[in-house]
Structures are given as C-alpha cells and as structure tokens.
Design an enzyme around this catalytic site. Structure first.
Site, PDB file in Angstrom:
ATOM      1  N   TYR A 124       0.831  -1.195   0.000  1.00 35.24           N
ATOM      2  CA  TYR A 124       0.000   0.000   0.000  1.00 35.24           C
ATOM      3  C   TYR A 124       0.871   1.253   0.000  1.00 35.24           C
ATOM      4  O   TYR A 124       2.044   1.232   0.377  1.00 35.24           O
ATOM      5  CB  TYR A 124      -0.901   0.036   1.246  1.00 35.24           C
ATOM      6  CG  TYR A 124      -0.122   0.222   2.533  1.00 35.24           C
ATOM      7  CD1 TYR A 124       0.105   1.490   3.066  1.00 35.24           C
ATOM      8  CD2 TYR A 124       0.435  -0.871   3.188  1.00 35.24           C
ATOM      9  CE1 TYR A 124       0.849   1.655   4.226  1.00 35.24           C
ATOM     10  CE2 TYR A 124       1.177  -0.712   4.348  1.00 35.24           C
ATOM     11  CZ  TYR A 124       1.382   0.561   4.861  1.00 35.24           C
ATOM     12  OH  TYR A 124       2.128   0.711   5.992  1.00 35.24           O
ATOM     13  N   PHE A 134       2.531   9.581   3.445  1.00 33.30           N
ATOM     14  CA  PHE A 134       2.835   9.443   4.870  1.00 33.30           C
ATOM     15  C   PHE A 134       3.258   8.022   5.238  1.00 33.30           C
ATOM     16  O   PHE A 134       3.797   7.796   6.320  1.00 33.30           O
ATOM     17  CB  PHE A 134       1.647   9.883   5.737  1.00 33.30           C
ATOM     18  CG  PHE A 134       0.354   9.151   5.495  1.00 33.30           C
ATOM     19  CD1 PHE A 134       0.114   7.918   6.076  1.00 33.30           C
ATOM     20  CD2 PHE A 134      -0.624   9.712   4.689  1.00 33.30           C
ATOM     21  CE1 PHE A 134      -1.072   7.240   5.860  1.00 33.30           C
ATOM     22  CE2 PHE A 134      -1.815   9.050   4.465  1.00 33.30           C
ATOM     23  CZ  PHE A 134      -2.040   7.810   5.055  1.00 33.30           C
ATOM     24  N   TYR A 184      -8.898   8.340  10.683  1.00 30.53           N
ATOM     25  CA  TYR A 184      -8.382   8.690  12.009  1.00 30.53           C
ATOM     26  C   TYR A 184      -9.170   9.810  12.676  1.00 30.53           C
ATOM     27  O   TYR A 184      -8.734  10.343  13.704  1.00 30.53           O
ATOM     28  CB  TYR A 184      -6.901   9.057  11.905  1.00 30.53           C
ATOM     29  CG  TYR A 184      -6.046   7.864  11.529  1.00 30.53           C
ATOM     30  CD1 TYR A 184      -5.678   6.921  12.481  1.00 30.53           C
ATOM     31  CD2 TYR A 184      -5.630   7.664  10.213  1.00 30.53           C
ATOM     32  CE1 TYR A 184      -4.908   5.815  12.145  1.00 30.53           C
ATOM     33  CE2 TYR A 184      -4.865   6.563   9.864  1.00 30.53           C
ATOM     34  CZ  TYR A 184      -4.511   5.643  10.838  1.00 30.53           C
ATOM     35  OH  TYR A 184      -3.752   4.547  10.491  1.00 30.53           O
ATOM     36  N   PHE A 201      -5.462   5.954  -0.499  1.00 28.32           N
ATOM     37  CA  PHE A 201      -4.626   4.755  -0.454  1.00 28.32           C
ATOM     38  C   PHE A 201      -4.646   4.025  -1.790  1.00 28.32           C
ATOM     39  O   PHE A 201      -5.703   3.890  -2.436  1.00 28.32           O
ATOM     40  CB  PHE A 201      -5.123   3.785   0.609  1.00 28.32           C
ATOM     41  CG  PHE A 201      -4.692   4.104   2.003  1.00 28.32           C
ATOM     42  CD1 PHE A 201      -3.435   3.728   2.474  1.00 28.32           C
ATOM     43  CD2 PHE A 201      -5.535   4.775   2.870  1.00 28.32           C
ATOM     44  CE1 PHE A 201      -3.024   4.017   3.757  1.00 28.32           C
ATOM     45  CE2 PHE A 201      -5.146   5.079   4.166  1.00 28.32           C
ATOM     46  CZ  PHE A 201      -3.880   4.701   4.612  1.00 28.32           C
TER      47      PHE A 201
END
Length: 209
Positions: A124, A134, A184, A201
């Site tokens: 990923y 990130f 998140y 993603f």
C-alpha cells in the site's frame, strides 16, 4: 541500461500524469456544464420541478466529487513519480458507497477474496490530499501482514467489502478514498496525519494467509 530504464520510467510517469490531467479536465468540464445548466433554468421551471432541481444539484455534487478526485490523482501522480512509487490508474471515476468510502479498481484480481478474521498480505501507499506520502510498504520493500478487520474502518470496508462495495481479490489493485470518519477522525494520528484528513490509499492485495 540504467539510462535506458530511467528514460522509460520518465516516459511512463509522464503518460500517467497526462492521463490524470486529461481526467481532471473532463471532470471540470462536467462540473461547469452542470453549473451552466442550473444557471440557465427559468425560475418558474425550477419551482415547478422540484425533483428536477434536486437531480441537478445531485449531478453537480457528483461532478465536483469527480473533479476533486481527479485533481488529487494528478497531484499524487507527480508526488509518486518523484519518489519512484507506483501510481494506480482506474478506468473509471471512483464510486462512492453509502458509508462515504470511495473506491475504484485499477486491477481486478483473479484470486480468492478475504473474509473477516483472515490474515492477509498487502502492499500500500497512503497519501494526504496534498499528495504527501505518509506511509508506503513499497518503500520498505515488503508487504504488510495484518487482519483487515483490525485496522481503520475504511481499510476494512475497502478490502473485505460491504453491502455496496465488492471485496478485493488476490492480485487486485484498488484505490481507496477514505473520509476522516472512516480513518483517524478529528484527532488524526501520530503528528503525521492531521485531524479531519481524507486519506488516499493505493492497495494491492498480495496474499491470504
């Protein structure tokens, strides 16, 4: 040979960026067309046709979603090319599910689909809306081993599937656009992911263990 490979990589990244730019232009044209249609509708017609007005508003929203998604795709293509990461390209615009998760398949796998409780391996790359990477298993050189029902909800829905999201198959490559409430949330994570962030993603399902 190194020079030849580098040149081929630049050409491939250039083509991906060009495709993303073309998609972005088409999405903007669709959005502007929907706005223009709304602006030229007679007031009396709008009042008499509430359903038509609602449909037009829905069409504008879908056009804007497509435009924003294509803008993010273009930004991500440039960022990924700079870091040598793969960028998945879908043949169609992302589909938004009832949960708010958006997805599209760059490659539909031919293997089995995982179910809740199974351990899987997946590659990923995770990006923010501005294209900043990130986290990426590709950079580490090995896929992540995990249970898809024990990670953020957007991953679970995007890999295992839901009522209106098909499960991934081994060998498949899928783009996921995960809203904050499936990621998140308002708190973010570890100083790396800001609160309220939409996450992008690219996920490749490598194996079911």
């Amino acid at each position: 040979a190194t020079l030849t490979h580098a040149y081929a990589s630049v050409r491939a990244n250039g083509n991906a960026s060009a495709n993303a730019a073309s998609s972005r232009r088409h999405a903007m044209v669709a959005f502007l067309a929907s706005v223009r249609t709304r602006a030229t509708m007679p007031v009396a017609s709008v009042r008499a046709n509430g359903n038509a007005s609602a449909n037009a508003a829905s069409s504008r929203r879908h056009a804007m979603v497509a435009f924003l998604a294509s803008s993010a795709t273009l930004t991500h293509a440039y960022a990924s090319a700079a870091r040598g990461l793969p960028t998945f390209e879908c043949a169609s615009e992302p589909t938004t599910s009832k949960s708010g998760l958006a997805y599209c398949d760059a490659v539909v796998g031919e293997g089995a689909s995982p179910v809740k409780g199974q351990t899987i391996k997946a590659h990923y790359t995770g990006r923010l809306e501005n294209g900043r990477v990130f986290d990426s298993s590709y950079e580490r050189g090995s896929p992540l081993t995990f249970r898809a029902d024990q990670v953020i909800k957007g991953w679970g829905l995007g890999i295992l599937g839901d009522d209106d999201v098909p499960a991934m198959k081994v060998g498949g490559k899928r783009k996921l656009i995960i809203p904050a409430d499936l990621g998140y949330g308002a708190r973010g994570a570890g100083g790396v992911i800001p609160g309220g962030a939409t996450l992008y993603f690219d996920v490749e399902l490598v194996a079911i263990l």
